[in-house]
Design a protein around this motif. Structure first.
Motif, short mmCIF file in Angstrom:
data_model
loop_
_atom_site.label_atom_id
_atom_site.label_comp_id
_atom_site.label_asym_id
_atom_site.label_seq_id
_atom_site.Cartn_x
_atom_site.Cartn_y
_atom_site.Cartn_z
N GLN A 115 0.79 -1.22 0.00
CA GLN A 115 0.00 0.00 0.00
C GLN A 115 0.83 1.28 0.00
N GLY A 116 2.14 1.13 0.17
CA GLY A 116 2.99 2.32 0.19
C GLY A 116 3.42 2.73 -1.22
N THR A 117 3.65 4.03 -1.41
CA THR A 117 4.21 4.50 -2.68
C THR A 117 5.68 4.08 -2.75
N ASP A 118 6.27 4.26 -3.91
CA ASP A 118 7.69 3.90 -4.07
C ASP A 118 8.56 4.63 -3.05
N GLU A 119 8.29 5.94 -2.88
CA GLU A 119 9.11 6.70 -1.91
C GLU A 119 8.91 6.17 -0.50
#
Ligand code: FAD
Ligand code: FAD
Lengths: 666, 666
Positions: A115-119
């Motif tokens: 669920q996290g973005t790449d950053e």
């Protein structure tokens, strides 16, 4: 797996009609997996720091501290031995004790990955991999578990400070159950309602730091603790399932997991181009591991009960000879061997699920969501089916051991206590069956439109045939034909689905109909899921399987699995007229004869799991069958035996005996 | 039963369509019994010395000492309050904790009563009644439980000294399991092989003193201790189940229990004129109490799950209203209400068993043994059936409570752990079913000779009719006719018995046939026993039952009980063509509609058990439904919450976080 001293089961091992070493490879999945698990299992078993036979007599505090010690020791060994990720995972598995690390590796990290973005992944994952932070998964609340959309914790965006304010508005909004939360985790993925500009955007995940990295004290605004004792002694009490309340705790905006939905600096909610369905990919993954765990837990119980049933003798000594091994009683066999077959069945369906997950992942990467609903329903159903059978199966194995099964030293009480929550977490089993039913009803409803059902529902594409076909079983051996068995299971599932769909169509309000008929719908889901397991087992035994006699044994187990279900759910098969009472009776005859075939191989079939005595944790299930002397020795270790005259004698027993409390009419 | 503060379930209680106070009397058995149990239950509940909510966190030693304390306190209160025998028994029941007193009153005394001569009774019973001696029942050994005839302990008559020499010749002959033996009992009834003049006269009972009455030390030649932890925390670990070995221990000849067989001074074995069958009378008695206990245990679990299911809400809030109570889900009802009905069913069949026991006792006194085999088979079967369903039913109730059911505070884990051995002791449930099957096969075999089956097997006298009859159910309401339901159950049981008998007759060796078909035979026994329960429930509701709506509710429960079994065992009914698939489907429709009828009365029906919160021992099952605040409060009491930063942080968590253990390839 053990190898020194006498072997009271040697005569049993000699009876085996197949190559046990090859079966070990089949069970493990591959030679690589076999060697890996064998090596790591021995490593853990031979390290006294991982001893686990004393769990029942430790107080909650000692028990918990002991688990912390083992987790640290495991981490140290992983480092010292420079284990790979695969090896490290295996080591945690063989330590065989619920701990905060399960949630850190099994839920916290996957949640950020999914669920996290790449950053966000770049920022948080390295910290988590190195365990510079320890995380848990804080979804369930005191008031809401199954209904995730009903969670009450709020995360309100404050545009002034570019922060979210995490808050527990009610008592029932207290987070409740997350493992690793109570005493250990420094961070959590917290699920909360996203409120932006007064508008509720539903439940989302947020990374929240809970404790200071300096002194482990809860951060301001955070109340956190353990929720107390759970089922059994030892068991899941090694885990700090926790309670957590927020009093307006502030976190930076970039700690909302934003892969799917983003909140901008200005307080706008922007849907990313990543499809929401992604989340189902993670669920498929987690539930596949649960199915795998079911096969391990059930096989442990079956291994214990099978070995002990060969050691235990009761009744029937003729002419001064020794008594009958209880494994020779047909009632014992009819309770035990279907569970043995189920352990193998679950192992293979679990293996197949890893392939399914790979396929889903590939398709997701290519933006193909066509198979996702089916894969989701299939894993939900298999999670429900395998965990329910395993939970009941462990208890049945305990009963199969008679009185001694009730001793903690049998290993079965703790195995049961630690296993059963699998029926509840990651989706309550009944709620899951209803989800499957919804999917099945939808699939049936779409048949007239010509939409082809995919994957495990493909058989519904042949519904016309399946509604009409008649089983042509004429004698007991006909039940050993894969096509015959498969068709009976397909016809049963299809007819139950269609009958339910017809019953539903009589309701003017479909939701009311679904509610009213839900118990019957859940039964159709079970029929569908059992068909999946049967069909995957049949597929497995139709492959090339090396090793003398190995394939033959698996075939026997496959038919035991199928025919015992047919017997247990006979009402389904007969009420839908898939088979006749006569054919049912032939199936039962065949089942009895299969039990006789598996009997001489029973010990070798559980040896094939390749479990160490450490992992089994059972005196009754010892590899060498040396049960009685070891039970006797073990008894004297109980703290109650520290003194011959018990503590309390002078205050509470003597006064009774010496009539110092008497004054009654008795 | 509680009465102060808010009542979160008041709206549910208002819905009741019957007179709860009258139902309490029905449940208790009579107004006298109701008032007695109500008074004693409150007495125990209001006495802080009987607190039991802390059992899970006590160490084994503390737990055991705590039980000794309660037993002494109970004895003291019994004396102070000058309680009658009936009241004292009730008090021990409500203390609700396994203790040595259970075996003293429940096994040691009855054994002496049943097997001792008049002189022996006169000598030993007064000592036992006053508890100047404390006794246990030492039958089972490490190597033999079910097979009592295989016990290995010897009692050899020494004519020189007029004594018996009690000896444990092997490790497996060690006594193992007897409750109260490990740490408390001063005496035991020990079962041993009687050896006179080198001849083995089989197993007999002997009164043996184990410990000094001065200092409680084991007497010379006696090794005795506790066998260690058992299933769960708290639960049966309050009991000192023990191990016992004899090294040529001498007892006077008159300590053999000689009611049936006597050994004379000269070493002659003389059969007395008291018939051996007497022993079955005791078994009927003990098993009747086990059936009664099943109804109490199951009703406790059902009470907890029903109340919590009315408190718990999940999903389905429409237009901002509150969510659906989970008790309104049909799946929840289809799991819960049959168990509610079973609790009532077992209560009534237990009540009927007390009458049966009275009848048996009267007949025995008149040397009439004609009904004994039937009474014996009937109680054996009912013991097996009711304990199996209760054990599984408690666990199902736990699952019905979702995640929170897994908390010790729900009361269900301990209830399960403490209950399940009932499936094993006093006859392993499968072994008992096989005994019933033997009796049924014998009964069927004797039919052609014109021998009339008696009591609960009387229906087999109408076997011709039952093999041919056809159910005339045409619509769902036909399933509410007692005669219709009864006939379906009778036909099913009769047809299964006859089919098994026919299958048996094909074997040239009947014993081999019995062994081969034993799993199927056990199923016939189950069908027979379910018929008994159904028929006794029907008899009950056909009586005059006072109280507004009371009879109506019991009728509903009675049909739920019968029709849910019909659904669960549909294969039996269809394969024997007792009913058609269409009739089965009508039964299922009726069942759903019965669930709706019981729904508004569910809370009142569990209130009718009249259990105090103390006795229930469950936060989820609280009378006032005030679940969440109390769960929250309770959590903080766990010892793990004594400190905010857990013990072990500095040694085991901090070094991980601070990377002091790192050196790996991960
Ligand atoms: C040992 C353990 C570890 C856990 N670890 C974590 C963790 O790490 N993190 C976390 O966030 N949570 C965790 N949980 C919580 C777990 O995920 C929930 O308990 C689970 O989701 C079940 O929800 P519930 O407790 O609300 O059950 P409920 O939904 O309250 O279930 C109660 C009953 O209602 C029935 N029911 C509910 N809804 C319906 C419906 N729509 N239709 C029909 N019947 C229905 C159920 O079948 C059940 O019989 C854990 C739980 C346990 C026991
Ligand atoms: C909590 C507890 C309290 C107890 N208290 C006492 C006590 O106070 N005094 C006392 O003397 N004993 C006591 N016992 C012992 C108890 O009576 C025995 O455990 C019980 O009789 C079962 O015998 P077993 O353990 O030998 O089981 P086993 O006979 O070894 O059973 C093992 C398996 O073999 C099967 N089996 C055995 N024989 C046959 C057969 N002929 N045909 C088919 N299957 C068969 C059983 O079904 C079971 O699955 C207690 C036990 C427990 C658990």
């Amino acid at each position: 797996m053990e190898g020194v001293g006498v072997d009271h089961l040697a005569h049993e091992r000699k009876k085996a009609e197949f190559d046990v070493e090859e079966m070990k490879v089949v069970w493990a999945g591959s030679r690589h997996d076999y060697e890996l698990s064998d090596r790591i299992a021995r490593l853990v078993a031979s390290d006294p720091a991982f001893r686990k036979d004393n769990r029942a007599t430790l107080s909650r505090k000692e028990l918990f501290k002991n688990t912390l010690r083992k987790a640290a020791h495991a981490w140290k060994r992983i480092a010292e031995l420079r284990l790979s990720e695969e090896e490290a995972k295996e080591l945690r598995f063989y330590v065989d004790e619920p701990a905060f690390t399960d949630l850190h590796w099994g839920m916290f990290i996957p949640a950020i990955k999914g669920q996290g973005t790449d950053e966000q992944q770049q920022k948080w994952l390295p910290l988590a991999y190195k365990m510079q932070i320890i995380g848990c998964y804080a979804q369930t609340e005191l008031g809401h578990g199954s209904n995730v959309q009903g969670l009450e914790t709020t995360a309100t965006f404050d545009p002034q400070t570019d922060e979210f304010v995490i808050h527990s508005p009610t008592l029932t909004s207290s987070k409740w159950w997350p493992g690793g939360l109570g005493k250990v985790s420094t961070h959590a993925v917290v699920y909360a309602r996203l409120i932006v500009n007064g508008k509720d955007h539903g439940v989302n995940g947020f990374i929240v730091q809970l404790r200071s990295l300096d002194d482990h004290m809860p951060l301001p605004g955070i109340t956190v603790g353990d929720i107390g004792m759970k089922f059994g002694s030892g068991a899941y009490n090694t885990m700090d399932n926790g309670v957590l309340r927020f009093d307006n705790v502030r976190i930076p905006r970039d700690q909302m997991l934003m892969r799917v939905l983003q909140v901008t600096r200005e307080g706008k909610c922007v849907q990313s181009d990543v499809p929401r369905q992604l989340i189902y990919g993670t669920m498929v993954y987690v539930r596949q591991t649960i199915v795998e765990d079911a096969s391990y837990a059930l096989s442990k119980a079956v291994c214990i009960a099978t070995r002990y049933s060969a050691v235990r003798r009761q009744f029937g000594s003729q002419a001064g000879g020794s008594e009958t091994q209880v494994i020779d009683y047909k009632t014992q066999q009819s309770r035990l061997f279907p569970l043995l077959a189920s352990a193998y069945a679950f192992r293979f369906v679990g293996e197949w699920l890893t392939l399914l997950y790979e396929d889903v992942t590939k398709r997701l990467a290519a933006n193909d969501f066509s198979t996702l609903p089916e894969a989701h329903a299939c894993t939900a159903g298999l999670k429900s089916l395998t965990t329910s059978i395993t939970a009941d199966g462990i208890e049945e194995c305990r009963k199969l051991c008679g009185g001694h099964g009730y001793l903690h030293a049998s290993g079965l009480p703790e195995l049961f206590a630690v296993y059963i929550p699998a029926c509840t977490y990651e989706g309550d089993n009944v709620v899951l069956l209803l989800q499957v039913a919804r999917f099945l009803m939808k699939t049936v409803a779409q048949l007239p439109s010509g939409k082809k059902p995919v994957g495990t529902t493909a058989y519904l594409g042949r519904v016309q045939y399946l509604l009409e076909c008649k089983s042509d079983v004429q004698n007991a051996d006909d039940w050993l034909k894969p096509a015959v068995v498969l068709e009976a299971f397909e016809a049963r599932a299809a007819r139950m689905c269609v009958a339910r769909a017809q019953a539903l169509s009589k309701f003017s309000n479909p939701e009311e109909g679904f509610a009213e008929l839900s118990a019957d719908l859940a039964e159709a889901s079970v029929a569908h899921c059992q068909l999946i397991v049967v069909s995957k087992f049949i597929e497995k035994v139709q492959q090339d399987i090396p090793g003398n006699g190995v394939k033959k044994q698996l075939e026997i187990l496959c038919y035991i699995y199928a025919l015992h279900i047919l017997h247990k759910h006979l009402g389904d098969f007969l009420s839908t007229a898939c088979i006749t009472p006569k054919q049912a009776s032939l199936a039962n005859d065949q089942l009895r004869s299969l039990y006789s075939k598996v009997r001489p191989n029973a010990i070798a079939l559980v040896d094939s799991f390749n479990y160490t005595d450490h992992f089994l944790g059972s005196i009754l299930g010892r590899y060498d069958g040396n049960v009685y002397p070891k039970l006797y020795e073990e008894a004297w270790k109980d703290p109650l035996n520290d003194s011959v005259v018990p503590d309390g004698y002078h205050e509470y027993i003597r006064p009774i005996l010496k009539q110092q409390l008497r004054n009654s009419r008795l």
